[in-house]
Motif scaffolding. Structure first.
Motif, PDB file in Angstrom:
ATOM      1  N   UNK A 127       0.671  -1.270  -0.513  1.00 39.32           N
ATOM      2  CA  UNK A 127       0.113  -0.124  -0.269  1.00 39.32           C
ATOM      3  C   UNK A 127       0.726   1.353   0.021  1.00 39.32           C
ATOM      4  N   UNK A 128       2.247   1.285   0.688  1.00 40.96           N
ATOM      5  CA  UNK A 128       2.973   2.330   0.151  1.00 40.96           C
ATOM      6  C   UNK A 128       4.012   2.088  -0.804  1.00 40.96           C
ATOM      7  N   UNK A 129       3.331   1.261  -2.000  1.00 42.55           N
ATOM      8  CA  UNK A 129       3.823   1.697  -3.297  1.00 42.55           C
ATOM      9  C   UNK A 129       4.069   1.862  -4.031  1.00 42.55           C
ATOM     10  N   UNK A 130       4.913   2.522  -4.783  1.00 45.30           N
ATOM     11  CA  UNK A 130       4.342   3.680  -5.394  1.00 45.30           C
ATOM     12  C   UNK A 130       5.261   3.057  -7.279  1.00 45.30           C
ATOM     13  N   UNK A 181      -6.077  -4.511  -4.566  1.00 48.35           N
ATOM     14  CA  UNK A 181      -6.233  -5.009  -3.924  1.00 48.35           C
ATOM     15  C   UNK A 181      -5.653  -3.829  -2.420  1.00 48.35           C
ATOM     16  N   UNK A 182      -3.835  -4.360  -3.606  1.00 50.87           N
ATOM     17  CA  UNK A 182      -3.059  -4.094  -1.839  1.00 50.87           C
ATOM     18  C   UNK A 182      -2.805  -2.111  -1.540  1.00 50.87           C
ATOM     19  N   UNK A 183      -3.816  -1.505  -2.690  1.00 47.98           N
ATOM     20  CA  UNK A 183      -3.714  -0.289  -2.437  1.00 47.98           C
ATOM     21  C   UNK A 183      -2.911   0.519  -2.470  1.00 47.98           C
ATOM     22  N   UNK A 184      -1.702  -0.162  -3.578  1.00 48.60           N
ATOM     23  CA  UNK A 184      -0.668   0.870  -4.205  1.00 48.60           C
ATOM     24  C   UNK A 184      -1.185   1.808  -4.938  1.00 48.60           C
ATOM     25  N   UNK A 185       0.039   2.441  -5.288  1.00 47.15           N
ATOM     26  CA  UNK A 185      -0.330   3.720  -5.867  1.00 47.15           C
ATOM     27  C   UNK A 185       0.354   3.851  -7.690  1.00 47.15           C
ATOM     28  N   UNK A 230      -0.600  13.532  -3.461  1.00 47.51           N
ATOM     29  CA  UNK A 230      -0.521  13.272  -2.188  1.00 47.51           C
ATOM     30  C   UNK A 230      -1.607  12.077  -1.174  1.00 47.51           C
ATOM     31  N   UNK A 231      -2.524  11.753  -1.544  1.00 47.95           N
ATOM     32  CA  UNK A 231      -2.812  10.122  -1.650  1.00 47.95           C
ATOM     33  C   UNK A 231      -2.099   9.055  -1.934  1.00 47.95           C
ATOM     34  N   UNK A 232      -1.423   9.131  -3.276  1.00 49.71           N
ATOM     35  CA  UNK A 232      -0.368   8.563  -3.118  1.00 49.71           C
ATOM     36  C   UNK A 232       1.159   8.677  -2.859  1.00 49.71           C
ATOM     37  N   UNK A 233       1.264   9.614  -2.415  1.00 48.04           N
ATOM     38  CA  UNK A 233       2.423   9.690  -1.293  1.00 48.04           C
ATOM     39  C   UNK A 233       1.980   9.382   0.421  1.00 48.04           C
ATOM     40  N   UNK A 234       0.556   9.009   0.534  1.00 46.06           N
ATOM     41  CA  UNK A 234       0.295   8.717   1.462  1.00 46.06           C
ATOM     42  C   UNK A 234       0.763   9.916   2.406  1.00 46.06           C
ATOM     43  N   UNK A 235       0.412  11.094   2.061  1.00 50.78           N
ATOM     44  CA  UNK A 235       0.562  12.453   2.777  1.00 50.78           C
ATOM     45  C   UNK A 235      -0.299  13.777   2.320  1.00 50.78           C
ATOM     46  N   UNK A 236      -1.951  12.972   2.443  1.00 52.55           N
ATOM     47  CA  UNK A 236      -3.359  13.755   1.956  1.00 52.55           C
ATOM     48  C   UNK A 236      -3.231  14.667   3.234  1.00 52.55           C
ATOM     49  N   UNK A 237      -3.120  13.909   4.373  1.00 51.18           N
ATOM     50  CA  UNK A 237      -3.059  14.373   5.684  1.00 51.18           C
ATOM     51  C   UNK A 237      -2.504  15.591   5.772  1.00 51.18           C
ATOM     52  N   UNK A 238      -2.113  15.752   5.809  1.00 51.90           N
ATOM     53  CA  UNK A 238      -0.898  17.105   6.037  1.00 51.90           C
ATOM     54  C   UNK A 238      -0.566  17.754   4.267  1.00 51.90           C
TER      55      UNK A 238
END
Length: 427
Positions: free
Chosen positions: A262-265, A282-286, A360-368
């Motif tokens: 899921x933290x893969x780009x 399924x893995x939530x990859x970007x 930002x969602x792809x980088x898992x940073x959309x909360x920042x």
């Protein structure tokens, strides 16, 4: 008390995804935004914000548009100096232009020069965060992180790992890639606004032993991102098939070694098979769409509509320097053109979302980052919708906000970026 500034303009804040329902319904337009220290404090009516923040300076931007800074989810900062190099397919392009340039990054002074140049060029185009490949040299990672740290920027990079199918001087080993990546990760990851990405370039330039080592490192540090390339060109896919005869498909060359998550780009992801699409979702990859690069070196047309419809996580990127521009505006324009060629034109709200929230969602940073909302980090830009005579005359007769914004997306460049704020500071 933190310094406070109220910026007046058409402030765009995403409240949902514009790929569901009417695109414009996912956006709320405010009169002003409050920057307090390094964060967004409030959005709303100008008079009400002035009453609530009486000490704040007020900057009037008229009918300019204020949005989150652009987020570029896949770049190669070491390719800055050889951007727009003529006429090759991917593998020849790497051997002719990229690898000779990347050799220079063993020299820390050269790496420092290019890192600073890249961050200055991209800031001028409104990009405030990016996820970059470095070179195999640890010096290239230190240079990029140091330059970003001095500018207060939120960035991601990692040492590019290659132990085959690359020239002498640009190869490491499975062990040295692991050791150097781990040392860099421990030095930089989570310091200030910096994050480390484990970075095998792509399957053809890593042996199974190196891919296994990178998978092991990611398993030890699952909070890190992992970036690589996937299914960019058809001849590349054939090359991978020959190098990994037992793999089910290209994605399996990562999946088998613990490099799917899921933290893969996964940059490009143009020619995906059904199994690959299912596994990535399924893995939530970007998946990172790089439209100027895909057209510039003839890779193919990304299936934005189909991938979005099936629930994939998608970001947008310049892919400097395979991509032919440092500008996310130009990248949005190319994404629109690719969509047209596939029969699905993208709305202006969708394009802006991809370049901000989506990346930002792809980088898992959309909360920042990637959106303007209370508590978000204060990375934002001011767009001039009349930056050139051609754009100005078109936007002047627009019937609504989106019709006014669209000419800037299609024809805008660094002249359209009226102001850039990074970490609460005006650049």
């Amino acid at each position: 008390m933190a310094s406070q500034t109220i910026l007046q303009g058409s402030v765009l804040s995403f409240t949902g995804t514009p790929f569901e329902g009417e695109p414009g319904d996912a956006v709320q337009v405010h009169e002003a935004v409050v920057v307090s220290g390094q964060h967004i404090a409030a959005l709303g009516d100008l008079e009400q914000l002035q009453a609530a923040y009486p000490e704040a300076d007020v900057v009037h931007h008229g009918n300019k548009v204020i949005i989150a800074g652009f987020v570029d989810a896949h770049v190669h900062y070491p390719q800055t100096a050889m951007i727009a190099s003529w006429g090759k397919r991917l593998i020849d392009w790497l051997n002719t232009y990229t690898f000779p340039e990347e050799m220079k990054f063993a020299d820390r002074a050269y790496a420092d020069d290019i890192a600073g140049r890249y961050l200055d060029l991209t800031a001028a185009h409104g990009t405030t965060t990016m996820c970059s490949f470095a070179t195999i040299h640890p010096e290239s990672v230190d240079a990029f992180f140091s330059a970003a740290q001095a500018r207060g920027q939120r960035v991601v990079t990692g040492k590019t790992c290659m132990d085959r199918n690359a020239p002498e001087g640009l190869r490491d080993t499975a062990q040295s890639a692991y050791d150097q990546s781990k040392a860099l990760l421990q030095r930089w990851h989570g310091v200030d606004r910096l994050e480390y990405a484990i970075t095998p370039r792509f399957s053809p330039t890593s042996t199974p032993d190196q891919l296994e080592a990178m998978g092991a490192l990611w398993a030890e540090h699952p909070d890190c991102l992992m970036q690589t390339h996937l299914s960019e060109q058809t001849d590349e896919i054939e090359w991978v098939r020959g190098l990994f005869p037992d793999a089910r498909d290209y994605l399996d060359t990562y999946e088998a070694f613990g490099l799917l998550g899921g933290r893969g780009l996964y940059g490009h992801a143009i020619h995906l098979e059904l199994r690959e699409r299912d596994q990535l979702r399924e893995h939530g990859a970007a998946l990172v769409h790089c439209p100027t690069s895909n057209t510039f070196i003839g890779s193919g047309l990304f299936d934005m509509a189909g991938l979005m419809a099936e629930g994939q996580r998608i970001g947008l990127a310049t892919d400097t320097g395979g991509g032919s521009s440092f500008s996310m505006l130009r990248t949005m324009a190319a994404a629109y053109e690719v969509g047209q060629l596939r029969g699905v034109p993208l709305h202006a709200a969708q394009l802006l979302w991809l370049a901000t929230v989506g990346s930002a969602r792809s980088l898992r940073m959309d909360d920042k980052i990637g959106n303007l909302a209370p508590g978000m980090e204060a990375d934002l830009i001011v767009l001039d919708l009349a930056s050139t005579p051609a754009i100005s005359q078109r936007s002047a007769v627009a019937d609504d906000l989106w019709e006014a914004v669209f000419p800037t997306i299609m024809m805008g460049d660094d002249r359209a970026i009226a102001e850039v704020w990074i970490n609460g500071q005006r650049r």
